[in-house]
Design an enzyme around this catalytic site. Structure first.
Site, PDB file in Angstrom:
ATOM      1  N   ASP A 117       0.823  -1.228   0.000  1.00 41.35           N
ATOM      2  CA  ASP A 117       0.000   0.000   0.000  1.00 41.35           C
ATOM      3  C   ASP A 117       0.852   1.270   0.000  1.00 41.35           C
ATOM      4  OD1 ASP A 117       0.658  -0.366   2.723  1.00 41.35           O
ATOM      5  OD2 ASP A 117      -1.371   0.032   3.476  1.00 41.35           O
ATOM      6  N   ASP A 155      -5.802  -0.265   5.843  1.00 42.03           N
ATOM      7  CA  ASP A 155      -6.641  -0.678   6.976  1.00 42.03           C
ATOM      8  C   ASP A 155      -7.870   0.224   7.115  1.00 42.03           C
ATOM      9  OD1 ASP A 155      -4.413  -2.232   7.214  1.00 42.03           O
ATOM     10  OD2 ASP A 155      -3.692  -1.324   9.074  1.00 42.03           O
TER      11      ASP A 155
HETATM   12  C1  GLA Z   1       0.003  -2.609   8.488  1.00 45.11           C
HETATM   13  C2  GLA Z   1      -0.264  -1.206   7.944  1.00 45.11           C
HETATM   14  C3  GLA Z   1      -0.861  -1.279   6.530  1.00 45.11           C
HETATM   15  C4  GLA Z   1      -0.012  -2.157   5.614  1.00 45.11           C
HETATM   16  C5  GLA Z   1       0.289  -3.496   6.281  1.00 45.11           C
HETATM   17  C6  GLA Z   1       1.235  -4.340   5.473  1.00 45.11           C
HETATM   18  O1  GLA Z   1      -1.198  -3.277   8.683  1.00 45.11           O
HETATM   19  O2  GLA Z   1      -1.151  -0.529   8.794  1.00 45.11           O
HETATM   20  O3  GLA Z   1      -1.007   0.021   6.004  1.00 45.11           O
HETATM   21  O4  GLA Z   1       1.162  -1.495   5.227  1.00 45.11           O
HETATM   22  O5  GLA Z   1       0.843  -3.332   7.579  1.00 45.11           O
HETATM   23  O6  GLA Z   1       0.645  -4.730   4.287  1.00 45.11           O
END
Ligand code: GLA
Length: 399
Positions: free
Chosen positions: A48, A190
C-alpha cells in the site's frame, strides 16, 4: 477445541448499554453509535505505501462507540476492552473539545486514536459521553486501531449530524489520526477497507489512484480461517518504518516515483550493474512481485479459481519470509502446519508481520481438522476465527 466465537454487533450493543449506565449513571441512555470493522488482508502485503494493490476484506469483528452528547465542552470516554491492563493504564479518558483546547498525544494510549480522529475531523465537535467495545482482538494484526478510528469518526458524524459524503476523505482523516496521534506511519489499506467494506466481497484497492473494485467471495465450499499466533514481537514498529525507508531507497535507486512503476527487469539490471545492495534488492523484489500477484489473485478469485488463488497466497508468504523478511518462526510454523493438510489451498501471514495472524483458504469440510492439527503442534495458545467478508463502517443516528 474449535474456532473462537466473538460477540456479534447486537451483543456488543447490549453490553454497551449496560456499560454506559454503569459509568455514566443518571438515566440518560446512549442514542448514537459509530461502528468500524477490523480487517484481514488476503494478499498484497507491504504494497500500500508503495502505491501498489491490496486485496483486504472487512471482518465481522467490529469496534463500536456508543454514547450521546452531554451539553458540555468535555468528551468523556471509557473503554470496555479487557486487553487494557487497568493497573498500568486507565480505561477512562477525559478531554476538552478542540475548539476549547488543542488536543495532544498523552495517556491513556488507546485514547490517542480517539483524540486523533476528533482533532482531524472536518467540523467542530461537541462534548459527549461514550463507551467503546470491541470484538476485534487487540494487537493481533487485524487492525483493531483502524476499527477504533473508524468507529470514532462514524460516532462523531452521528452526534454532529455532519456526515462525510466523500468516503475517501473519511479514510484519510483516520489514517492521518494514526500518523499524528499514534506515531505509526501506516499505509492506507486498513482504514480504507474498514470504511468501504461490502458484505460477501473482498476489495481490490489501487493505492495509487484509490480506485477500488469489489471482488465477490461467495462460494460456500471454501472459507477463510484466521489463526492468531498470539505473538507480538516488540521490534515490529521500528521494522515497519525501516521497510518503508528501504522501499524508498529502492525507488530512488531505480529512479521511479514509487515501486509501483518499477519492473523486475529494471531491478535485475540495477543489481547486475552493482547499483543496488542485496537487502534493498530483496525488499524491492518482494514489492514488485507482490503487486503483480495481487492483481492476478483478484482476477482468479473473481473467476472462482480458488486453487490458483491459494497458490498465490503461498507465494506471497514465501516472498514476505525470504525477501521482505517480516515473518517470524511462529508464523512460518502456522503456515507450514496448515499447508500440510489436504484441502488447504493456501496459507500466509497477514498484516505488517513479526507476529499477529495467518490467513488460510480451506475447504469448508476440513476446517476442524486444520484447527486440531495446528492445536496439537503449535504451543503458544493459538486462536482461530472463521470469517466471511463483511460490511464497512456504520453510522446510527438513533438507537
Ligand atoms: C500494516 C499497515 C498497513 C499495511 C500493512 C502491510 O497493517 O497498517 O497500512 O502497510 O501493515 O501490508
Amino acid at each position: 477445541m474449535s474456532v473462537t466465537q466473538t460477540d456479534t454487533m447486537e451483543e456488543l450493543i447490549k453490553k454497551g448499554f449496560e456499560f454506559f449506565d454503569k459509568h455514566f449513571p443518571g438515566g440518560k441512555k446512549p442514542d448514537k453509535m459509530g461502528v468500524g470493522p477490523g480487517r484481514v488482508n488476503l494478499i498484497g502485503e507491504h504494497t500500500d505505501y508503495n502505491e501498489g494493490y491490496v486485496l483486504p476484506m472487512a471482518l465481522p469483528m467490529v469496534t463500536i462507540m456508543l454514547g450521546r452528547t452531554n451539553d458540555t465542552d468535555t468528551c468523556r470516554v471509557v473503554t470496555a476492552s479487557s486487553d487494557i491492563d487497568c493497573a498500568k493504564e486507565s480505561n477512562y479518558a477525559e478531554f476538552k473539545i478542540p475548539s476549547i483546547k488543542p488536543l495532544s498525544v498523552g495517556v491513556p494510549k488507546w485514547a490517542n486514536y480517539v483524540k486523533g480522529v476528533i482533532a482531524c475531523f472536518q467540523s467542530i465537535v461537541v462534548g459527549f459521553d461514550a463507551v467503546i467495545l470491541s470484538s476485534v482482538p487487540l494487537g493481533g494484526g487485524l487492525s483493531s486501531s483502524a476499527s477504533l478510528e473508524v468507529a470514532t469518526y462514524s460516532f462523531i458524524e452521528a452526534i454532529t449530524g455532519n456526515k462525510t459524503t466523500q468516503l475517501v476523505k473519511k479514510v484519510m482523516v483516520c489514517q492521518n489520526a494514526e500518523h499524528m496521534f499514534a506515531g505509526v506511519p501506516c499505509g492506507i489499506m486498513d482504514q480504507f477497507i474498514s470504511v468501504m467494506g461490502v458484505d460477501g466481497h473482498a476489495l481490490l484497492i489501487d493505492c495509487k489512484t484509490l480506485q477500488h473494485e469489489l471482488v465477490p467471495f461467495t462460494d460456500t465450499n471454501y472459507l477463510f480461517l484466521i489463526t492468531n499466533s498470539n505473538i507480538h514481537h516488540e521490534l515490529s514498529d521500528g521494522q515497519y518504518q525501516l521497510r518503508r525507508f528501504q522501499c524508498e531507497e529502492a525507488s530512488d535507486l531505480l529512479n521511479v516515483t514509487s515501486l509501483r512503476s518499477a519492473t523486475l527487469d529494471n531491478l535485475n539490471r540495477a543489481r547486475d550493474e552493482g547499483k543496488i545492495n542485496l537487502v534493498i534488492y530483496k525488499r524491492a523484489k518482494h514489492v514488485i512481485t507482490e503487486i503483480e500477484r495481487t492483481k492476478t489473485a483478484a482476477n482468479v478469485l473473481s473467476q472462482g479459481d480458488y486453487k490458483k488463488f491459494g497458490e498465490l497466497m503461498n507465494e506471497s508468504h514465501n516472498s514476505l519470509r525470504d525477501d521482505f523478511e517480516v515473518s517470524c518462526r511462529e508464523l512460518d510454523q502456522l503456515v507450514e502446519l496448515a499447508r500440510k493438510v489436504p484441502g488447504v489451498l493456501g496459507s500466509r501471514m497477514t498484516g505488517g508481520g513479526f507476529g499477529g495472524c495467518t490467513i488460510t483458504l480451506v475447504e469448508r469440510n476440513i476446517v476442524d481438522l486444520v484447527v486440531d492439527i495446528i492445536n496439537s503442534e503449535y504451543k503458544q495458545d493459538p486462536k482461530f476465527y472463521v470469517v466471511s467478508p463483511s460490511c464497512g463502517a456504520k453510522i446510527f443516528t438513533s438507537l
